[in-house]
Design a protein around this motif. Structure first.
Motif, mmCIF file in Angstrom:
data_model
loop_
_atom_site.group_PDB
_atom_site.id
_atom_site.type_symbol
_atom_site.label_atom_id
_atom_site.label_comp_id
_atom_site.label_asym_id
_atom_site.label_seq_id
_atom_site.Cartn_x
_atom_site.Cartn_y
_atom_site.Cartn_z
ATOM 1 N N THR B 2 5.339 32.856 9.877
ATOM 2 C CA THR B 2 6.452 32.246 10.586
ATOM 3 C C THR B 2 6.891 31.014 9.829
ATOM 4 O O THR B 2 6.097 30.123 9.576
ATOM 5 C CB THR B 2 6.018 31.857 12.009
ATOM 6 O OG1 THR B 2 5.528 33.004 12.675
ATOM 7 C CG2 THR B 2 7.201 31.293 12.774
ATOM 8 N N ALA B 3 8.180 30.938 9.470
ATOM 9 C CA ALA B 3 8.658 29.837 8.665
ATOM 10 C C ALA B 3 8.803 28.557 9.492
ATOM 11 O O ALA B 3 8.303 27.511 9.122
ATOM 12 C CB ALA B 3 9.975 30.219 8.024
ATOM 13 N N VAL B 4 9.537 28.689 10.614
ATOM 14 C CA VAL B 4 9.711 27.568 11.522
ATOM 15 C C VAL B 4 9.227 28.026 12.896
ATOM 16 O O VAL B 4 9.762 28.991 13.438
ATOM 17 C CB VAL B 4 11.187 27.119 11.609
ATOM 18 C CG1 VAL B 4 11.324 25.902 12.515
ATOM 19 C CG2 VAL B 4 11.739 26.816 10.217
ATOM 20 N N SER B 5 8.242 27.349 13.417
ATOM 21 C CA SER B 5 7.684 27.767 14.706
ATOM 22 C C SER B 5 7.806 26.640 15.723
ATOM 23 O O SER B 5 7.792 25.457 15.358
ATOM 24 C CB SER B 5 6.225 28.177 14.554
ATOM 25 O OG SER B 5 5.455 27.097 14.045
ATOM 26 N N GLN B 6 7.918 27.045 16.975
ATOM 27 C CA GLN B 6 8.054 26.075 18.068
ATOM 28 C C GLN B 6 7.107 26.463 19.186
ATOM 29 O O GLN B 6 6.901 27.636 19.460
ATOM 30 C CB GLN B 6 9.478 26.072 18.638
ATOM 31 C CG GLN B 6 10.535 25.597 17.695
ATOM 32 C CD GLN B 6 11.936 25.654 18.306
ATOM 33 O OE1 GLN B 6 12.859 26.136 17.682
ATOM 34 N NE2 GLN B 6 12.082 25.144 19.525
ATOM 35 N N THR B 7 6.565 25.452 19.844
ATOM 36 C CA THR B 7 5.758 25.685 21.040
ATOM 37 C C THR B 7 6.091 24.641 22.084
ATOM 38 O O THR B 7 6.316 23.457 21.755
ATOM 39 C CB THR B 7 4.251 25.595 20.725
ATOM 40 O OG1 THR B 7 3.989 24.351 20.057
ATOM 41 C CG2 THR B 7 3.802 26.752 19.867
ATOM 42 N N PRO B 8 6.158 25.044 23.340
ATOM 43 C CA PRO B 8 6.052 26.428 23.806
ATOM 44 C C PRO B 8 7.374 27.168 23.658
ATOM 45 O O PRO B 8 8.391 26.568 23.324
ATOM 46 C CB PRO B 8 5.698 26.240 25.281
ATOM 47 C CG PRO B 8 6.417 24.974 25.660
ATOM 48 C CD PRO B 8 6.357 24.085 24.443
ATOM 49 N N LYS B 9 7.357 28.440 23.937
ATOM 50 C CA LYS B 9 8.595 29.218 23.906
ATOM 51 C C LYS B 9 9.385 29.030 25.204
ATOM 52 O O LYS B 9 10.609 29.017 25.208
ATOM 53 C CB LYS B 9 8.276 30.694 23.701
ATOM 54 C CG LYS B 9 9.508 31.542 23.429
ATOM 55 C CD LYS B 9 9.144 32.935 22.972
ATOM 56 C CE LYS B 9 10.413 33.718 22.653
ATOM 57 N NZ LYS B 9 10.143 35.076 22.186
#
Lengths: 114, 113
Positions: B2-9
């Motif tokens: 995953t290049a750019v990840s965010q949490t939470p969805k």
């Protein structure tokens, strides 16, 4: 003020029809131009971009766009759409001398019917 | 990868609460951004950091505070959440100053009840 405007908010067309989405920008200097696509429930994906050179750029999934400097336009085209092209399409731009402060158009919802 | 990840969805919370959204990129980029997408799908830039330094700070309520512990991470903290904060928040990154493409994360859908 700098802005990006998209001509259509909603477009409905049948499979195999041709698609053209209009985009105009207003910036004083040179700009980098983009088209992003957002499929339902998904994140933004880059379709194509223009930085310099050939004003006709080709992107993924058969999309292309033409930069016409005199008209401040960057219109997106696809000769024959598919049902899977149903999505929200965003035109975006930022001045080349900036830190990439992307300004987006309001988006165009494209619905392709089988 | 995953290049750019965010949490939470997804994030559902009550008015008045404080919450954070995290973003990480493994592209080696120097510049990161936060965008807000409202219910009408309109996207607007909020902040940008370059090598942990704030370079873009749009007119947003000061309840929103970005923090960049290192150039691969840009977090967004929101105090005293309001109903109008409900939106999808996207993180993005690019190489640095000048001409380049921004790559977006999957988004965080924030719902304030």
């Amino acid at each position: 003020a700098q802005s990006v405007s998209q001509h259509n908010h909603h477009v409905i067309l049948s499979e195999a029809a041709s698609l053209e989405l209009g985009c105009n920008y207003s910036y004083g200097g040179t700009v980098n131009l983009f088209w992003y696509v957002q499929y339902p429930g998904q994140h933004l994906q880059l379709l194509l971009k223009y930085f310099s050179g050939d004003p006709l750029v080709k992107g993924i999934k058969g999309f292309e766009a033409e930069f016409i400097k005199s008209k401040f336009s960057f219109n997106l085209r696809k000769p024959s759409v598919q049902w899977s092209d149903t999505a929200e399409y965003f035109c975006a731009a930022y001045p080349t001398d900036s830190w990439g402060k992307l300004q987006f158009g309001a988006g165009t919802q494209v619905v392709v019917t089988p | 990868d995953t290049a750019v990840s965010q949490t939470p969805k997804y994030l559902v919370t009550q008015m008045g609460n404080d919450k954070s959204i995290k973003c990480e990129q493994n592209l080696g980029h120097d510049t990161m951004y936060w965008y807000k997408q409202d219910s009408k799908k309109f996207l607007k830039i909020m902040f940008s950091y370059n090598n942990k330094e704030l370079i873009i700070n749009e007119t947003v309520p000061n309840r929103f505070s970005p923090k960049s512990p290192d150039k691969a991470h840009l977090n967004l903290h929101i105090n005293s959440l309001e109903l109008g904060d409900s939106a999808v928040y996207f993180c993005a990154s690019k190489v640095g100053e000048g001409t380049d493409t921004q790559y977006f994360g999957p988004g965080t859908r924030l719902t304030v009840l």
